[in-house]
Structure formats: C-alpha cells, structure tokens
Design an enzyme around this catalytic site. Structure first.
Site, PDB file in Angstrom:
ATOM      1  CB  ILE A  51     -91.672 -32.458  -9.533  1.00 33.79           C
ATOM      2  CG1 ILE A  51     -91.537 -33.676  -8.615  1.00 33.79           C
ATOM      3  CG2 ILE A  51     -91.447 -32.856 -10.992  1.00 33.79           C
ATOM      4  CD1 ILE A  51     -92.548 -34.784  -8.894  1.00 33.79           C
ATOM      5  CG  HIS A  52     -88.164 -27.165 -10.216  1.00 29.76           C
ATOM      6  ND1 HIS A  52     -87.225 -26.303 -10.714  1.00 29.76           N
ATOM      7  CD2 HIS A  52     -87.552 -27.900  -9.272  1.00 29.76           C
ATOM      8  CE1 HIS A  52     -86.085 -26.507 -10.068  1.00 29.76           C
ATOM      9  NE2 HIS A  52     -86.264 -27.458  -9.191  1.00 29.76           N
ATOM     10  N   GLY A  53     -88.604 -27.732 -13.448  1.00 29.18           N
ATOM     11  CA  GLY A  53     -87.807 -27.917 -14.665  1.00 29.18           C
ATOM     12  C   GLY A  53     -86.502 -28.662 -14.480  1.00 29.18           C
TER      13      GLY A  53
END
Lengths: 158, 143
Positions: free
Chosen positions: A13-15
């Site tokens: 889960i990142h940008g």
C-alpha cells in the site's frame, strides 16, 4: 469475494495504490496476501493503518487468503488483492481462486534479479511463476496506474 | 473539463505537479504559475491570463494557491472577483492536488463551489498523525 484488482507491487500500500487504484476500483477492502509480511507484526500493523479513508486493509498469509476468499461472509465484498511476488499469486490460483488478470505495478530490483521494465525486476522463481500463470490463460499486464497503457509482461520477458 | 492552475511562490507549484504525476500519471489540464522574486502583481495576473488562454476549459477555473494573502493568491483574486466560475483554495498540498486531478478526469457536473469544497476536504484529510501509542488503542478488525 469480488476481486476487483489483483496486483503485484512489493511496495504494497503506497501512493499509487492508496489514491489511484483504490478509487478506480471502488474496492471496500485491500487484502495483502503474503506469508512473509503476515508473519512480520510491525509491517502488518503499519499496513493496516495506512488504509485510505473508507477502506479496510488486512494482511493475511496465502493460505488464509484462500479461506477468506471461500468464506461466504465476504461473498459480496469488493476486494483488491496485493501481492509482493507472482509465486504467491500462483499458489492462490492453484488453490482454486479465480483470477483472470494480474496487474504488475512494481517489483523492485535486488541482487539476483534482472530488470525487464523501469518498475519491474524478476528472478528465476518469478519467471517460472509468471510462465505458469500465463499458461493458465491469465492476463499479465504491467501498469503503474490505471490510466497507463497496458504492457504485456510476456512480451518483455524475453 | 475544468482547469486547474497551481500558483505559488517560487517553483513549489512546478515540483508539486511533478510529484503528483509520479503518483497519478500524466496530468492533462493543469498549469503552474510561479512568482519569481522581483515580479509584481501585474506579472502574476498576466501569467494567469496566459495560462487560462492556453487551457482546455469549460469556463470553470480552480486556482490552488500556496498561501492565503500571498501575492499569487492576491493576483488570482483579481481574476476571480470578475468571474463566478472561478474559485481559489489556498494551502495547496499533494493530497489536495491528487484529488482534484482525479476529479478533473471524471467530473463534468460539479460547480466551482462544489469543487472548492472537495479540494478543502482532500487537503484536510491528507493531514494525519501517527504515534506508537495509536497501535494499542486500535481495535483489531481481522478477516
């Protein structure tokens, strides 16, 4: 479970996932399916608290992911599945979870891997897993975000 | 499609758009206006007008400025006061810009005030805190 996106991205889960994909898929849950991450309590705690607003995030090992998939309680839920590598995806598929397309967002470079696109590097184990998935007729497409043009992984895996 | 103009002191706006594109891919209808030391209000107004003239806009223009009361904001006010389809939101940050860029791709309906409201919400929602003590308090929600 309604799998709205199955994505391999070792940043998990990142940008790009938290802002773009969560919105374009309209998912209610983000489920990280990875044995190593599930066994790491700090990583999984941190992943659980970066869920975008209105979305629940979970971290499970691959066996549990299969059980969750088959649990009628979640039959209606729109879920995004995140993986760090194609071997985990293959295990899920071999356990009967129907995945028709896999989005490859990012696999970082490490020693023993070779880079096939800017964002994707693979080792021998990854290649073998991708080939098996391809033989099952599963689409393997490389895209960082929704609006990118799909690049077919098998075309660059040469 | 509505137009987005990010107007800031210095190159903040240019870099902010580059950062935004790292996350959501290329933007289409977003322009930057920078205030360089030595420039005055008329220069900025001119740059805004020039940006609008080169954009695909259905009339609606959303100005995202860095600082309330700063020169880029003050100059934008001079245009906004004369056009009801224009609006300004200050305190631009990355979550706000990302949200407005994605709204821009899909939204054809919302009037400028609604867009301003969305920008504020996204900018505020992007400000969160994290401290180790939060973990113990969190109720487990396992599958």
């Amino acid at each position: 479970m309604n799998i709205v996106l199955a994505r391999i991205d070792d940043r998990l889960i990142h940008g790009q996932v938290a802002t773009v994909w969560s919105k374009s898929t309209g998912c209610q849950r983000i489920i990280v399916c990875d044995d190593e991450v599930a066994a790491d309590s700090i990583r999984s705690t941190l992943l659980k608290q970066v869920a975008p607003p209105g979305i629940k995030s979970h971290v499970v090992d691959v066996d549990k992911a299969v059980r969750v998939y088959n649990n009628p309680k979640y039959a209606e839920d729109k879920c995004m599945l995140l993986f760090t590598n194609p071997t985990s995806v293959l295990r899920l598929v071999n356990a009967g979870v129907p995945i028709t397309s896999i989005n490859i967002g990012g696999m970082s470079f490490k020693e023993g891997k070779h880079q096939i696109t800017g964002a994707v590097s693979v080792n021998d184990e990854d290649i073998a897993a991708f080939k098996s998935l391809n033989e099952k007729g599963i689409e393997l497409e490389i895209r960082k975000v929704d609006s990118d043009k799909k690049v077919m992984l098998m075309d660059v895996l040469k | 499609m509505f137009a987005i103009i990010v107007g800031t002191h210095g190159k903040f706006s240019e870099e902010l758009i580059k950062t935004c594109e790292m996350i959501c891919g290329a933007t289409k209808n977003v322009k930057t206006v920078t205030l360089i030391p030595g420039e005055g209000p008329d220069d900025i107004v001119g740059k805004y007008k020039d940006a609008i003239a080169h954009m695909d806009t259905d009339g609606r223009v959303l100005f995202l400025n860095d600082l309330f009361g700063g020169s880029p904001y003050n100059a934008a006010c001079r245009l906004v006061i004369e056009n009801e389809q224009y609006g300004i939101v200050t305190g631009v940050n990355l979550p706000m810009l990302i949200e407005m860029v994605s709204v821009q791709m899909t939204d054809e309906e919302t009037d400028i005030k609604g867009l301003m409201e969305k920008a504020i919400k996204a900018g505020q929602a992007g400000i969160q805190t994290f401290h180790a003590s939060a973990i113990a308090e969190e109720a487990e929600d396992d599958l």
